[in-house]
Write a protein that holds these residues in place. Structure first.
Motif, PDB file in Angstrom:
ATOM      1  N   THR A  41      46.582  44.823  49.195  1.00  0.00           N
ATOM      2  CA  THR A  41      45.819  45.752  48.348  1.00  0.00           C
ATOM      3  C   THR A  41      44.493  46.112  49.006  1.00  0.00           C
ATOM      4  O   THR A  41      44.070  47.272  48.995  1.00  0.00           O
ATOM      5  CB  THR A  41      45.570  45.122  46.965  1.00  0.00           C
ATOM      6  OG1 THR A  41      46.822  44.885  46.331  1.00  0.00           O
ATOM      7  CG2 THR A  41      44.725  46.046  46.093  1.00  0.00           C
ATOM      8  N   VAL A  42      43.834  45.119  49.608  1.00  0.00           N
ATOM      9  CA  VAL A  42      42.591  45.393  50.330  1.00  0.00           C
ATOM     10  C   VAL A  42      42.841  46.422  51.420  1.00  0.00           C
ATOM     11  O   VAL A  42      42.077  47.386  51.592  1.00  0.00           O
ATOM     12  CB  VAL A  42      42.006  44.098  50.931  1.00  0.00           C
ATOM     13  CG1 VAL A  42      40.819  44.427  51.831  1.00  0.00           C
ATOM     14  CG2 VAL A  42      41.589  43.135  49.834  1.00  0.00           C
ATOM     15  N   SER A  43      43.916  46.232  52.169  1.00  0.00           N
ATOM     16  CA  SER A  43      44.234  47.151  53.256  1.00  0.00           C
ATOM     17  C   SER A  43      44.473  48.571  52.746  1.00  0.00           C
ATOM     18  O   SER A  43      44.019  49.544  53.343  1.00  0.00           O
ATOM     19  CB  SER A  43      45.481  46.649  53.998  1.00  0.00           C
ATOM     20  OG  SER A  43      45.815  47.527  55.050  1.00  0.00           O
ATOM     21  N   GLY A  51      48.081  54.758  45.089  1.00  0.00           N
ATOM     22  CA  GLY A  51      48.797  53.693  44.395  1.00  0.00           C
ATOM     23  C   GLY A  51      47.950  52.490  44.034  1.00  0.00           C
ATOM     24  O   GLY A  51      48.493  51.429  43.711  1.00  0.00           O
ATOM     25  N   VAL A  52      46.625  52.638  44.089  1.00  0.00           N
ATOM     26  CA  VAL A  52      45.724  51.538  43.712  1.00  0.00           C
ATOM     27  C   VAL A  52      44.908  51.975  42.503  1.00  0.00           C
ATOM     28  O   VAL A  52      44.292  53.053  42.525  1.00  0.00           O
ATOM     29  CB  VAL A  52      44.782  51.148  44.872  1.00  0.00           C
ATOM     30  CG1 VAL A  52      43.865  50.013  44.455  1.00  0.00           C
ATOM     31  CG2 VAL A  52      45.593  50.764  46.101  1.00  0.00           C
ATOM     32  N   GLY A  55      40.025  50.637  38.942  1.00  0.00           N
ATOM     33  CA  GLY A  55      39.292  49.382  38.751  1.00  0.00           C
ATOM     34  C   GLY A  55      39.479  48.425  39.905  1.00  0.00           C
ATOM     35  O   GLY A  55      38.544  47.745  40.331  1.00  0.00           O
ATOM     36  N   THR A  56      40.722  48.376  40.432  1.00  0.00           N
ATOM     37  CA  THR A  56      41.008  47.512  41.582  1.00  0.00           C
ATOM     38  C   THR A  56      40.284  48.024  42.820  1.00  0.00           C
ATOM     39  O   THR A  56      39.724  47.239  43.606  1.00  0.00           O
ATOM     40  CB  THR A  56      42.518  47.467  41.840  1.00  0.00           C
ATOM     41  OG1 THR A  56      43.183  46.981  40.660  1.00  0.00           O
ATOM     42  CG2 THR A  56      42.849  46.553  43.014  1.00  0.00           C
ATOM     43  N   ARG A  57      40.297  49.322  43.025  1.00  0.00           N
ATOM     44  CA  ARG A  57      39.603  49.910  44.179  1.00  0.00           C
ATOM     45  C   ARG A  57      38.118  49.571  44.146  1.00  0.00           C
ATOM     46  O   ARG A  57      37.530  49.178  45.161  1.00  0.00           O
ATOM     47  CB  ARG A  57      39.796  51.430  44.191  1.00  0.00           C
ATOM     48  CG  ARG A  57      39.327  52.096  45.479  1.00  0.00           C
ATOM     49  CD  ARG A  57      39.537  53.596  45.432  1.00  0.00           C
ATOM     50  NE  ARG A  57      38.523  54.217  44.596  1.00  0.00           N
ATOM     51  CZ  ARG A  57      37.313  54.575  45.032  1.00  0.00           C
ATOM     52  NH1 ARG A  57      36.978  54.361  46.290  1.00  0.00           N
ATOM     53  NH2 ARG A  57      36.435  55.124  44.223  1.00  0.00           N
ATOM     54  N   GLN A  58      37.512  49.697  42.943  1.00  0.00           N
ATOM     55  CA  GLN A  58      36.088  49.385  42.820  1.00  0.00           C
ATOM     56  C   GLN A  58      35.826  47.900  43.062  1.00  0.00           C
ATOM     57  O   GLN A  58      34.805  47.526  43.641  1.00  0.00           O
ATOM     58  CB  GLN A  58      35.580  49.791  41.429  1.00  0.00           C
ATOM     59  CG  GLN A  58      35.504  51.288  41.205  1.00  0.00           C
ATOM     60  CD  GLN A  58      34.482  51.949  42.110  1.00  0.00           C
ATOM     61  OE1 GLN A  58      33.620  51.288  42.679  1.00  0.00           O
ATOM     62  NE2 GLN A  58      34.580  53.264  42.248  1.00  0.00           N
TER      63      GLN A  58
END
Length: 368
Positions: A41-43, A51-52, A55-58
């Motif tokens: 997910t970090v990558s 597809g992210v 909230g996860t991106r932030q």
């Protein structure tokens, strides 16, 4: 791991040695652990892949900032700027709660929060403010800062406004400052607490609060007096008010004095003080709530799991934090919020630390 390697090519730690597949993997793992997501997910975030969830991106971008990595150039444009957040300390659980809500709301709007916490003998609020100004913050949110002290000089905040810096002040009020204020309704909190205890049959009710120079404390005292007069017909309740420190020890010492005078219930200015009150009651060989009822304030994390679970007044942390961010962002956008104090209604959360008044409740006379 080709995708991961590409994703971290632009991520460099200040002073880091950079290269190597192992170094890339280690950095990926660090960021993933900080953000609470997978390395994949970090990558995806670092490579700008779809597809992210936002909230996860932030969360990943915030992890980069916290760990001191530079954001990839293609992602930097998504940061609208830095916003300072100054809180008194993190030992009282209510302040981390406010910080989390405000930081999350800022991050969702593309801003990077810079959290500044004060400790006794540590960095002063004014010094934090100077440091934030040097970093070029777009605005500052103050939570229970010097603006909560009724004796404070408003000049420090007036100077910030003259510079054109947007500010929002939470839980406190200072006359003459051109900024929005966000506060919990301290007067209403006392009405809720006293009303609940009176309905349980209590007539000897004490109030344990912090130093009287603080605006929230003064407002709680006003609300307590009004509620005791309205509910019990008592005009002079000074005998039932104890000012002390905002701490477990302060709550314990205040409760001990109030119980000595005959109080069968103690309303506290914070949950930490309430925990101290419970301990003081037990030290006397009494039980909560059989002999003395205790009411807290804040509804901090975990007080529902104490022994006994604590009856308390819940601050509207989520709504207040969201309102503070909304007001600040309006200021930054050149759409000034109304110059007023926005007061939020609290909620009484009844648990097991309050109960019916003991049958023999005799108030001892006030000291001469």
């Amino acid at each position: 791991m080709e995708e991961a390697s590409i994703g971290l090519q632009a991520v460099q730690h200040p002073g880091g040695t950079g290269g190597g597949e192992d170094g890339v993997g280690a950095r990926l793992a660090d960021i993933a652990a900080q953000a609470g997501v997978s390395e994949a997910t970090v990558s995806r975030v670092l490579n700008g892949k779809p597809g992210v969830a936002e909230g996860t991106r932030q969360a990943v971008l915030t992890a980069l900032d916290v760990l001191g990595y530079e954001r990839p150039a293609k992602l930097r444009q998504h940061s609208a700027g830095l916003v300072g957040l100054i809180v008194p300390e993190l030992e009282n659980p209510i302040f981390p709660a406010f910080a989390q809500v405000i930081e999350s709301a800022l991050a969702r709007q593309g801003y990077t929060p810079v959290l500044c916490t004060q400790t006794p003998g540590g960095v002063h609020e004014d010094e934090y403010t100077r440091m934030l100004l040097e970093r070029g913050v777009a605005g500052i949110v103050f939570v229970s800062g010097l603006h909560a002290d009724a004796t404070t000089d408003p000049a420090r905040y007036q100077a910030l406004r003259r510079r054109g810096l947007p500010i929002v002040l939470v839980n406190g009020y200072v006359e003459g400052v051109d900024a929005p204020f966000i506060s919990n309704d301290d007067v209403a909190s006392m009405e809720l607490s006293v009303g609940h205890l009176v309905e349980l049959g209590h007539t000897c009710i004490g109030l344990a609060v912090g130093p009287r120079r603080f605006t929230p404390v003064l407002r709680k005292i006003v609300g307590f007096r009004e509620a005791m007069r309205r509910r019990l017909g008592l005009e002079d309740v000074e005998h039932w008010i104890e000012s002390t420190l905002f701490s477990v020890e302060g709550g314990g010492s205040a409760a001990d004095r109030l119980v000595e005078r005959g109080a069968t219930a103690v309303i506290c200015g914070s949950d930490l003080m309430a925990l101290g009150a419970v301990r003081a009651v037990r030290t006397r060989g009494l039980a909560v709530p059989r002999d003395v009822s205790v009411v807290g304030y804040d509804d901090s994390l975990l007080v529902g799991f104490t022994d006994p679970p604590l009856t308390t007044v819940r601050q509207s942390v989520q709504a207040m934090g969201a309102a503070a961010v909304r007001a600040l962002l309006d200021e930054i956008a050149g759409l000034p919020a109304p110059r007023a104090e926005f007061v939020f209604r609290p909620e009484l959360v009844v648990r097991a630390s309050t109960g019916a008044a003991p049958r023999r409740a005799v108030a001892r006379p006030a000291p001469a």
